[in-house]
Write a protein that holds these residues in place. Structure first.
Motif, PDB file in Angstrom:
ATOM      1  N   TRP A  36       0.868  -1.184   0.000  1.00 32.04           N
ATOM      2  CA  TRP A  36       0.000   0.000   0.000  1.00 32.04           C
ATOM      3  C   TRP A  36       0.902   1.231   0.000  1.00 32.04           C
ATOM      4  N   PHE A  37       0.544   2.171  -0.849  1.00 37.95           N
ATOM      5  CA  PHE A  37       1.254   3.441  -0.941  1.00 37.95           C
ATOM      6  C   PHE A  37       0.226   4.557  -0.844  1.00 37.95           C
ATOM      7  N   ARG A  38       0.686   5.765  -0.590  1.00 36.10           N
ATOM      8  CA  ARG A  38      -0.227   6.892  -0.570  1.00 36.10           C
ATOM      9  C   ARG A  38       0.442   8.120  -1.149  1.00 36.10           C
ATOM     10  N   GLN A  39      -0.402   8.975  -1.695  1.00 40.64           N
ATOM     11  CA  GLN A  39       0.104  10.188  -2.318  1.00 40.64           C
ATOM     12  C   GLN A  39      -0.801  11.356  -1.959  1.00 40.64           C
ATOM     13  N   ALA A  40      -0.228  12.316  -1.251  1.00 34.74           N
ATOM     14  CA  ALA A  40      -0.934  13.548  -0.920  1.00 34.74           C
ATOM     15  C   ALA A  40      -0.694  14.558  -2.039  1.00 34.74           C
ATOM     16  N   PRO A  41      -1.562  15.547  -2.179  1.00 32.59           N
ATOM     17  CA  PRO A  41      -1.396  16.547  -3.246  1.00 32.59           C
ATOM     18  C   PRO A  41      -0.029  17.205  -3.206  1.00 32.59           C
ATOM     19  N   LYS A  43       2.840  15.859  -3.445  1.00 34.86           N
ATOM     20  CA  LYS A  43       3.900  15.066  -2.814  1.00 34.86           C
ATOM     21  C   LYS A  43       4.158  13.787  -3.582  1.00 34.86           C
ATOM     22  N   GLU A  44       5.254  13.140  -3.223  1.00 35.97           N
ATOM     23  CA  GLU A  44       5.606  11.862  -3.829  1.00 35.97           C
ATOM     24  C   GLU A  44       4.665  10.766  -3.321  1.00 35.97           C
ATOM     25  N   ARG A  45       4.597   9.696  -4.090  1.00 37.36           N
ATOM     26  CA  ARG A  45       3.848   8.526  -3.640  1.00 37.36           C
ATOM     27  C   ARG A  45       4.741   7.746  -2.676  1.00 37.36           C
ATOM     28  N   ASP A  46       4.302   7.647  -1.443  1.00 29.39           N
ATOM     29  CA  ASP A  46       5.115   7.069  -0.384  1.00 29.39           C
ATOM     30  C   ASP A  46       4.634   5.692   0.035  1.00 29.39           C
ATOM     31  N   PHE A  47       5.576   4.901   0.451  1.00 32.40           N
ATOM     32  CA  PHE A  47       5.275   3.565   0.982  1.00 32.40           C
ATOM     33  C   PHE A  47       4.528   3.674   2.299  1.00 32.40           C
ATOM     34  N   VAL A  48       3.541   2.798   2.464  1.00 32.10           N
ATOM     35  CA  VAL A  48       2.782   2.735   3.719  1.00 32.10           C
ATOM     36  C   VAL A  48       2.985   1.386   4.412  1.00 32.10           C
ATOM     37  N   ALA A  92      -4.773  11.359   1.865  1.00 30.48           N
ATOM     38  CA  ALA A  92      -4.048  11.067   0.619  1.00 30.48           C
ATOM     39  C   ALA A  92      -4.909  10.140  -0.234  1.00 30.48           C
ATOM     40  N   VAL A  93      -4.457   9.946  -1.463  1.00 26.79           N
ATOM     41  CA  VAL A  93      -4.985   8.859  -2.274  1.00 26.79           C
ATOM     42  C   VAL A  93      -4.156   7.621  -1.953  1.00 26.79           C
ATOM     43  N   TYR A  94      -4.826   6.537  -1.641  1.00 31.40           N
ATOM     44  CA  TYR A  94      -4.161   5.298  -1.277  1.00 31.40           C
ATOM     45  C   TYR A  94      -4.222   4.314  -2.441  1.00 31.40           C
ATOM     46  N   TYR A  95      -3.074   3.737  -2.756  1.00 35.49           N
ATOM     47  CA  TYR A  95      -2.947   2.803  -3.854  1.00 35.49           C
ATOM     48  C   TYR A  95      -2.457   1.452  -3.346  1.00 35.49           C
ATOM     49  N   CYS A  96      -3.015   0.375  -3.901  1.00 33.57           N
ATOM     50  CA  CYS A  96      -2.408  -0.922  -3.652  1.00 33.57           C
ATOM     51  C   CYS A  96      -1.613  -1.328  -4.893  1.00 33.57           C
ATOM     52  N   ALA A  97      -0.636  -2.174  -4.679  1.00 31.16           N
ATOM     53  CA  ALA A  97       0.242  -2.609  -5.752  1.00 31.16           C
ATOM     54  C   ALA A  97       0.662  -4.049  -5.498  1.00 31.16           C
ATOM     55  N   ALA A  98       0.973  -4.751  -6.567  1.00 27.61           N
ATOM     56  CA  ALA A  98       1.365  -6.164  -6.474  1.00 27.61           C
ATOM     57  C   ALA A  98       2.742  -6.367  -7.083  1.00 27.61           C
ATOM     58  N   ASP A  99       3.558  -7.118  -6.370  1.00 25.70           N
ATOM     59  CA  ASP A  99       4.936  -7.428  -6.766  1.00 25.70           C
ATOM     60  C   ASP A  99       5.075  -8.936  -6.870  1.00 25.70           C
ATOM     61  N   TRP A 100       5.347  -9.438  -8.102  1.00 27.30           N
ATOM     62  CA  TRP A 100       5.508 -10.893  -8.244  1.00 27.30           C
ATOM     63  C   TRP A 100       6.694 -11.345  -7.416  1.00 27.30           C
ATOM     64  N   ASN A 101       6.426 -12.118  -6.388  1.00 28.44           N
ATOM     65  CA  ASN A 101       7.490 -12.463  -5.452  1.00 28.44           C
ATOM     66  C   ASN A 101       7.058 -13.648  -4.599  1.00 28.44           C
ATOM     67  N   PRO A 102       7.148 -14.867  -5.145  1.00 28.84           N
ATOM     68  CA  PRO A 102       6.674 -16.036  -4.408  1.00 28.84           C
ATOM     69  C   PRO A 102       7.675 -16.534  -3.374  1.00 28.84           C
ATOM     70  N   GLN A 118      -6.113   1.918  -9.080  1.00 34.85           N
ATOM     71  CA  GLN A 118      -6.412   3.291  -9.485  1.00 34.85           C
ATOM     72  C   GLN A 118      -6.437   4.261  -8.301  1.00 34.85           C
ATOM     73  N   GLY A 119      -6.453   3.719  -7.109  1.00 33.62           N
ATOM     74  CA  GLY A 119      -6.414   4.549  -5.916  1.00 33.62           C
ATOM     75  C   GLY A 119      -7.777   4.827  -5.318  1.00 33.62           C
ATOM     76  N   THR A 120      -7.789   5.090  -4.028  1.00 30.56           N
ATOM     77  CA  THR A 120      -9.006   5.471  -3.317  1.00 30.56           C
ATOM     78  C   THR A 120      -8.652   6.620  -2.371  1.00 30.56           C
ATOM     79  N   GLN A 121      -9.523   7.625  -2.333  1.00 33.46           N
ATOM     80  CA  GLN A 121      -9.254   8.823  -1.542  1.00 33.46           C
ATOM     81  C   GLN A 121      -9.596   8.585  -0.075  1.00 33.46           C
ATOM     82  N   VAL A 122      -8.674   8.975   0.783  1.00 33.18           N
ATOM     83  CA  VAL A 122      -8.907   8.984   2.224  1.00 33.18           C
ATOM     84  C   VAL A 122      -8.709  10.414   2.704  1.00 33.18           C
TER      85      VAL A 122
END
Length: 126
Positions: A36-41, A43-48, A92-102, A118-122
């Motif tokens: 999960w990452f987030r991006q405030a107006p 600002k950079e998209r930061d790791f959560v 911020a807008v919160y984004y989820c992301a997937a990393d292929w890593n078994p 696509q993100g969801t606003q919090v």
């Protein structure tokens, strides 16, 4: 076609809680770490937070440690971010992301993630 769809965002007062969901399709979800990452107006998209493919390992940004909890339900192809004790600075807008890593490796680096939602606003009001 891979899709990650976030939901659960909204407006909440400071001190309140929200649970975000990330529903995945088109990929073998259990082979992917989720972040999960987030991006405030302006600002950079930061790791959560991030969780390994099996859920056995998690990692959090210092700013959310002790307040946020990441989890996953591989049988439902869904990951979650439980957010408690929310603060205005969590807005911020919160984004989820997937990393292929078994394997049990998780990363905080945006460039390591293969797919993004696509993100969801919090919004947290004071």
């Amino acid at each position: 076609q891979v899709q990650l769809v976030e939901s659960g965002g909204g407006l909440v007062q400071a001190g309140g809680s929200l649970r975000l969901s990330c529903a995945a399709s088109g990929l073998t979800f259990s082979s992917y770490a989720v972040g999960w990452f987030r991006q405030a107006p302006g600002k950079e998209r930061d790791f959560v937070a991030a969780i390994s493919y099996s859920g056995g390992r998690t990692h959090y940004a210092d700013s959310v440690k002790g307040r946020f909890t990441i989890s996953r339900a591989n049988a439902k192809n869904t990951a979650y971010l439980q957010m408690n004790s929310l603060k205005p600075e969590d807005t911020a807008v919160y984004y989820c992301a997937a990393d292929w890593n078994p394997v049990a490796v998780i990363t905080t680096r945006r460039g390591e993630y293969d797919y993004w939602g696509q993100g969801t606003q919090v919004t947290v009001s004071s």
